[in-house]
Design a protein around this motif. Structure first.
Motif, PDB file in Angstrom:
ATOM      1  N   GLY A  39       3.075  10.476  -5.938  1.00 40.27           N
ATOM      2  CA  GLY A  39       2.526  11.748  -5.513  1.00 40.27           C
ATOM      3  C   GLY A  39       2.110  11.690  -4.054  1.00 40.27           C
ATOM      4  O   GLY A  39       1.942  10.625  -3.468  1.00 40.27           O
ATOM      5  N   GLU A  40       1.941  12.855  -3.458  1.00 44.11           N
ATOM      6  CA  GLU A  40       1.565  12.918  -2.049  1.00 44.11           C
ATOM      7  C   GLU A  40       0.242  12.184  -1.792  1.00 44.11           C
ATOM      8  O   GLU A  40       0.010  11.663  -0.692  1.00 44.11           O
ATOM      9  CB  GLU A  40       1.451  14.385  -1.612  1.00 44.11           C
ATOM     10  CG  GLU A  40       1.157  14.582  -0.146  1.00 44.11           C
ATOM     11  CD  GLU A  40       2.217  13.975   0.780  1.00 44.11           C
ATOM     12  OE1 GLU A  40       1.843  13.558   1.894  1.00 44.11           O
ATOM     13  OE2 GLU A  40       3.409  13.923   0.386  1.00 44.11           O
ATOM     14  N   ALA A  41      -0.612  12.111  -2.802  1.00 50.05           N
ATOM     15  CA  ALA A  41      -1.886  11.394  -2.659  1.00 50.05           C
ATOM     16  C   ALA A  41      -1.684   9.902  -2.426  1.00 50.05           C
ATOM     17  O   ALA A  41      -2.613   9.206  -2.013  1.00 50.05           O
ATOM     18  CB  ALA A  41      -2.752  11.606  -3.899  1.00 50.05           C
ATOM     19  N   GLY A  42      -0.474   9.407  -2.686  1.00 45.93           N
ATOM     20  CA  GLY A  42      -0.194   7.990  -2.466  1.00 45.93           C
ATOM     21  C   GLY A  42       0.334   7.682  -1.071  1.00 45.93           C
ATOM     22  O   GLY A  42       0.624   6.507  -0.773  1.00 45.93           O
ATOM     23  N   ARG A  43       0.449   8.684  -0.218  1.00 45.52           N
ATOM     24  CA  ARG A  43       0.961   8.423   1.134  1.00 45.52           C
ATOM     25  C   ARG A  43       0.023   7.466   1.869  1.00 45.52           C
ATOM     26  O   ARG A  43      -1.202   7.618   1.842  1.00 45.52           O
ATOM     27  CB  ARG A  43       1.101   9.730   1.913  1.00 45.52           C
ATOM     28  CG  ARG A  43       1.807   9.544   3.262  1.00 45.52           C
ATOM     29  CD  ARG A  43       2.115  10.882   3.927  1.00 45.52           C
ATOM     30  NE  ARG A  43       3.081  11.678   3.163  1.00 45.52           N
ATOM     31  CZ  ARG A  43       4.400  11.492   3.202  1.00 45.52           C
ATOM     32  NH1 ARG A  43       4.911  10.517   3.948  1.00 45.52           N
ATOM     33  NH2 ARG A  43       5.203  12.268   2.483  1.00 45.52           N
ATOM     34  N   GLY A  44       0.626   6.487   2.543  1.00 43.34           N
ATOM     35  CA  GLY A  44      -0.165   5.480   3.246  1.00 43.34           C
ATOM     36  C   GLY A  44      -0.397   4.229   2.432  1.00 43.34           C
ATOM     37  O   GLY A  44      -1.107   3.319   2.866  1.00 43.34           O
ATOM     38  N   TYR A  45       0.243   4.168   1.233  1.00 45.17           N
ATOM     39  CA  TYR A  45       0.097   3.007   0.355  1.00 45.17           C
ATOM     40  C   TYR A  45       1.462   2.436  -0.017  1.00 45.17           C
ATOM     41  O   TYR A  45       2.486   3.123   0.044  1.00 45.17           O
ATOM     42  CB  TYR A  45      -0.636   3.383  -0.930  1.00 45.17           C
ATOM     43  CG  TYR A  45      -2.109   3.651  -0.758  1.00 45.17           C
ATOM     44  CD1 TYR A  45      -3.050   2.646  -0.945  1.00 45.17           C
ATOM     45  CD2 TYR A  45      -2.554   4.921  -0.399  1.00 45.17           C
ATOM     46  CE1 TYR A  45      -4.403   2.894  -0.794  1.00 45.17           C
ATOM     47  CE2 TYR A  45      -3.905   5.185  -0.229  1.00 45.17           C
ATOM     48  CZ  TYR A  45      -4.826   4.171  -0.430  1.00 45.17           C
ATOM     49  OH  TYR A  45      -6.155   4.420  -0.261  1.00 45.17           O
ATOM     50  N   LEU A  46       1.444   1.193  -0.445  1.00 45.67           N
ATOM     51  CA  LEU A  46       2.603   0.514  -1.025  1.00 45.67           C
ATOM     52  C   LEU A  46       2.165  -0.121  -2.332  1.00 45.67           C
ATOM     53  O   LEU A  46       1.022  -0.578  -2.460  1.00 45.67           O
ATOM     54  CB  LEU A  46       3.105  -0.598  -0.093  1.00 45.67           C
ATOM     55  CG  LEU A  46       3.567  -0.206   1.300  1.00 45.67           C
ATOM     56  CD1 LEU A  46       3.588  -1.436   2.202  1.00 45.67           C
ATOM     57  CD2 LEU A  46       4.951   0.431   1.245  1.00 45.67           C
ATOM     58  N   ARG A  47       3.069  -0.188  -3.302  1.00 45.86           N
ATOM     59  CA  ARG A  47       2.773  -0.904  -4.548  1.00 45.86           C
ATOM     60  C   ARG A  47       3.586  -2.195  -4.580  1.00 45.86           C
ATOM     61  O   ARG A  47       4.799  -2.182  -4.387  1.00 45.86           O
ATOM     62  CB  ARG A  47       3.085  -0.052  -5.773  1.00 45.86           C
ATOM     63  CG  ARG A  47       2.426  -0.597  -7.039  1.00 45.86           C
ATOM     64  CD  ARG A  47       2.796   0.199  -8.275  1.00 45.86           C
ATOM     65  NE  ARG A  47       4.128  -0.143  -8.761  1.00 45.86           N
ATOM     66  CZ  ARG A  47       4.573   0.109  -9.994  1.00 45.86           C
ATOM     67  NH1 ARG A  47       3.784   0.722 -10.864  1.00 45.86           N
ATOM     68  NH2 ARG A  47       5.798  -0.224 -10.353  1.00 45.86           N
ATOM     69  N   MET A  48       2.892  -3.298  -4.822  1.00 42.55           N
ATOM     70  CA  MET A  48       3.526  -4.617  -4.886  1.00 42.55           C
ATOM     71  C   MET A  48       3.256  -5.260  -6.235  1.00 42.55           C
ATOM     72  O   MET A  48       2.107  -5.330  -6.687  1.00 42.55           O
ATOM     73  CB  MET A  48       2.997  -5.532  -3.774  1.00 42.55           C
ATOM     74  CG  MET A  48       3.481  -6.978  -3.870  1.00 42.55           C
ATOM     75  SD  MET A  48       2.729  -8.099  -2.655  1.00 42.55           S
ATOM     76  CE  MET A  48       3.847  -7.880  -1.271  1.00 42.55           C
ATOM     77  N   ASN A  49       4.310  -5.737  -6.875  1.00 36.30           N
ATOM     78  CA  ASN A  49       4.222  -6.428  -8.162  1.00 36.30           C
ATOM     79  C   ASN A  49       4.127  -7.931  -7.915  1.00 36.30           C
ATOM     80  O   ASN A  49       5.035  -8.530  -7.337  1.00 36.30           O
ATOM     81  CB  ASN A  49       5.472  -6.088  -8.985  1.00 36.30           C
ATOM     82  CG  ASN A  49       5.567  -6.855 -10.291  1.00 36.30           C
ATOM     83  OD1 ASN A  49       4.731  -7.697 -10.608  1.00 36.30           O
ATOM     84  ND2 ASN A  49       6.606  -6.587 -11.050  1.00 36.30           N
TER      85      ASN A  49
END
Length: 391
Positions: A360-370
């Motif tokens: 979602g747009e609320a996640g802009r500025g983030y990355l998800r790492m497993n």
């Protein structure tokens, strides 16, 4: 803990994580890309699960199967032991995964044009499924606070008044790694009851919690409103069995349960296959020692990433999650756009992470790492991240 240090070659195994990066990232040659994106592990499943699958294979006959009472007993006993949740076998309906279960709930218990409430940033199918089923997606964006998230309950209540029929709740939260507090869960239930809204609680990450935090099933704290809750659980995230495809909907309300049972019959997809039954039962009966070692491994991996990335890359901050094996990396301080960041990671660092706007747009500025992978892979991923960010 050699089962968590050995690298397993997953290329050319029809692995979504390793063999489909070309389609996901639009890169023709991905042989030199390191995947740390989709939420499955690079660890073999627990040995008791492998033994159960070998035994089932050696039997040699794979006719029609069903979810036996022994399987349901294993689930019920696990939920009671791990989460102090007393369930009943009759409440359980099987499905091929939590995502198709969500789709079934949306299709069965809501109608076109009904409001479906979600709290971004959140797991993408929470939005894509309602949209594809022509429901009205209502978003209550989480409050970002000190590297974590909180529910804005004033906006949450306002959102519920927009003809919302169903709230899809991520408990624990993906991608934020939040283990929701009981007071927050009680307020969610109270407000949903006030506006007669059903709740689908996705609790697939419930077993992946780091001490001292403890998962609270929504049903447990709901009191007299428990019948408005449908909970999705599965061994697949916990024990790295996503390709086995096994999940359960736990539905205390008989009417809701029968409606969902009828929907499953209408689509011809209620029972689990023979291998899923064997894996599920073995995982819940004998997988706890493996899980304890996994959690320590993942926690150590997270500490390594946080310490080394934040020290080497100005403008990046990472708060250690309370649960899941996923890091939510805040890079807003770098001043880079998402397009610039992904270009650096993919083309310079040769590292495949997930862009935050996928949630979602609320996640802009983030990355998800497993980081559910051997330490050697984590170390390589960290070095690639640093390389990508070096001018």
């Amino acid at each position: 803990m050699k089962e968590f240090t050995n690298s397993v070659n997953r290329r050319n195994t029809s692995s979504m994580k390793w063999d489909r990066m070309d389609r996901i990232y639009g890169i023709e040659n991905t042989e030199d890309l390191l995947p740390m994106w989709i939420a499955d592990m690079d660890f073999a499943a627990p040995e008791p699960v492998l033994e159960a699958l070998r035994d089932r294979l050696e039997h040699g006959v794979f006719g029609y199967s069903y979810v036996c009472e022994d399987c349901k007993d294993a689930i019920r006993e696990w939920l009671l032991k791990k989460h102090d949740w007393q369930t009943e076998n009759d409440w359980m309906l099987s499905h091929h995964g939590v995502v198709p279960a969500i789709a079934s709930v949306v299709e069965t218990l809501t109608s076109e044009g009904d409001g479906i409430l979600i709290t971004p940033p959140v797991y993408p199918p929470f939005s894509s499924i309602p949209i594809l089923q022509k429901r009205n997606l209502v978003e209550c964006i989480l409050i970002e606070k000190e590297g974590s998230y909180e529910i804005d309950f004033e906006k949450f209540e306002e959102s519920l008044q927009k003809d919302v029929r169903l709230f899809i709740f991520c408990n624990p939260h993906n991608p934020g790694g939040i283990v929701w507090k009981e007071d927050d869960l009680k307020e969610v239930v109270r407000l949903c009851a006030k506006y007669d809204v059903l709740i689908l609680s996705d609790e697939i990450h419930a077993d992946l919690i780091f001490a001292p935090y403890k998962h609270s099933p929504l049903h447990v704290v709901a009191g007299d409103e428990a019948n408005r809750i449908i909970t999705c659980v599965a061994p697949t995230k916990t024990f790295n069995l996503a390709g086995i495809q096994a999940a359960m909907m736990i539905i205390p309300d008989e009417d809701l349960r029968e409606q969902l049972r009828d929907n499953g019959m209408a689509h011809g997809q209620m029972e689990l296959n023979a291998f899923a039954n064997a894996a599920l039962k073995a995982a819940y009966r004998h997988g706890e020692p493996w899980l304890e070692k996994l959690l320590q491994t993942v926690s150590d991996n997270m500490d390594y990433v946080i310490e080394n990335v934040t020290a080497a890359v100005p403008g990046v901050s990472i708060t250690k999650p309370q649960g899941t094996y996923l890091l939510w990396i805040d890079y807003k301080g770098t001043g880079l756009s998402e397009e610039e960041m992904m270009d650096k990671l993919l083309n310079k660092g040769k590292l495949a992470l997930e862009p935050g706007t996928k949630y979602g747009e609320a996640g802009r500025g983030y990355l998800r790492m497993n980081v559910a992978t051997p330490l050697s892979t984590v170390q390589e991923g960290v070095q690639r991240f640093i390389t990508a960010m070096n001018d």
